[in-house]
Design an enzyme around this catalytic site. Sequence first.
Site, PDB file in Angstrom:
ATOM      1  N   ASP A 200       0.845  -1.198   0.000  1.00 22.87           N
ATOM      2  CA  ASP A 200       0.000   0.000   0.000  1.00 22.87           C
ATOM      3  C   ASP A 200       0.884   1.254   0.000  1.00 22.87           C
ATOM      4  OD1 ASP A 200      -2.365   1.805   0.755  1.00 22.87           O
ATOM      5  OD2 ASP A 200      -3.284  -0.175   0.869  1.00 22.87           O
TER       6      ASP A 200
ATOM      7  N   SER B 249     -11.501  -1.261  -0.620  1.00 21.89           N
ATOM      8  CA  SER B 249     -10.245  -1.313   0.151  1.00 21.89           C
ATOM      9  C   SER B 249     -10.520  -1.669   1.598  1.00 21.89           C
ATOM     10  CB  SER B 249      -9.551   0.052   0.128  1.00 21.89           C
ATOM     11  OG  SER B 249      -8.802   0.249  -1.026  1.00 21.89           O
TER      12      SER B 249
END
Length: 377
Positions: free
Chosen positions: A130, A317
């Site tokens: 990420d 997400s």
Amino acid sequence: MEWLRSPPCTAEYLGRRGILRFFDSDDYAQFLLTSKLNERRTQTDKIRPIRNLNLIQAVSCPWEAYNSNTFPKCLTGKVIWEEDVPVSVAALPKGALVTDKGIPWGVKHIQAPQAWGRTTGFRVKVGVIDTGVDFSHPDLRHSLERGINLLYRMALPQDDNGHGTHISGTIAAANELQGMIGVAPRSTIYPVKAFDHNGTAFVSDIILGIEWCVRNQMDVVNMSFGMKTRSRSLLNAVNNAYRSGVLIVASSGNDGRIGDIDYPARYNQTIAVGAINQANRIAKFTNRSGLIDIYAPGDRIVSAWLRGKHREMSGTSMATSHVTGAIALLLSVKPGLTPAQIKAVIKNSAKPLQHGKAPRMAGELNVMRMIKAAEFL
């Protein structure tokens, strides 16, 4: 070769790129040797424009390099060239900063607290590919290992966007008195910073992140991002991770599409996650199709944010991080499960959606049902 000495860059201004994948391992080794791709880097270097992707026997390089006269054309015919496309994190615009914390609604909804008497994810290694993480956040301070920064190799994978911190908080936050609790509060996050401050990366950055997770024996990897383009190189990396025992959890995307989801969630060797809201309905923004494996809370999710704060965010997400945390809980009590077994347990133990119309639609995540189902393996 002049193109090997280009200035170091990050994802936001590298321009058009490609991935050159070699079928023959001798060709790959010879290319690396003749091109001197393994030259030493100084401590101040950012990642160079030429990257070795050893997991899939490939290199990533600028388009200009491939088309230049200096490129070793003698290998043409034994390689595949593929566009190294940009990838973006899968969250909707930021919600408000919040002061209410505790146990977020999503963590309660999947019944994680009921499992904490038996498992908290202790010793499970979670790779989060990420934007990095806020290492000073009080909710995450005891849940973090160093990880890696793929953009600045000598630096900590410090979050300069916020998305990675939010994801990590849902998975493993552990600050009950002043902060929040994540799904698996004693699991360990290994942040892999592949995305820049805009939440953008190249496919090659993701492949490097997966390679790091395989090499460092992560138990599960959270990939809360997606793209519309199918990448054979990324599929190759996902398959290699799967065969190595590393399961990848991926988000389906936030375009509200029906019958289609993003890559890499679309690959069979990942767990594809869609989002539900607090009314137990599939969130309107969720991409959905028969390829979704599980739905989890993804609407108005409160989690950790930069500078010790907390923010409400929505997106697949956020749903993906709930599933990753649940897998950490599962692996703490059943550490020997293979990726195929984990995926089967999650799908078979899913709770039917209350408002699901299609009989074969994937269900929603439920930790207690999941752990019970795993007892029979």
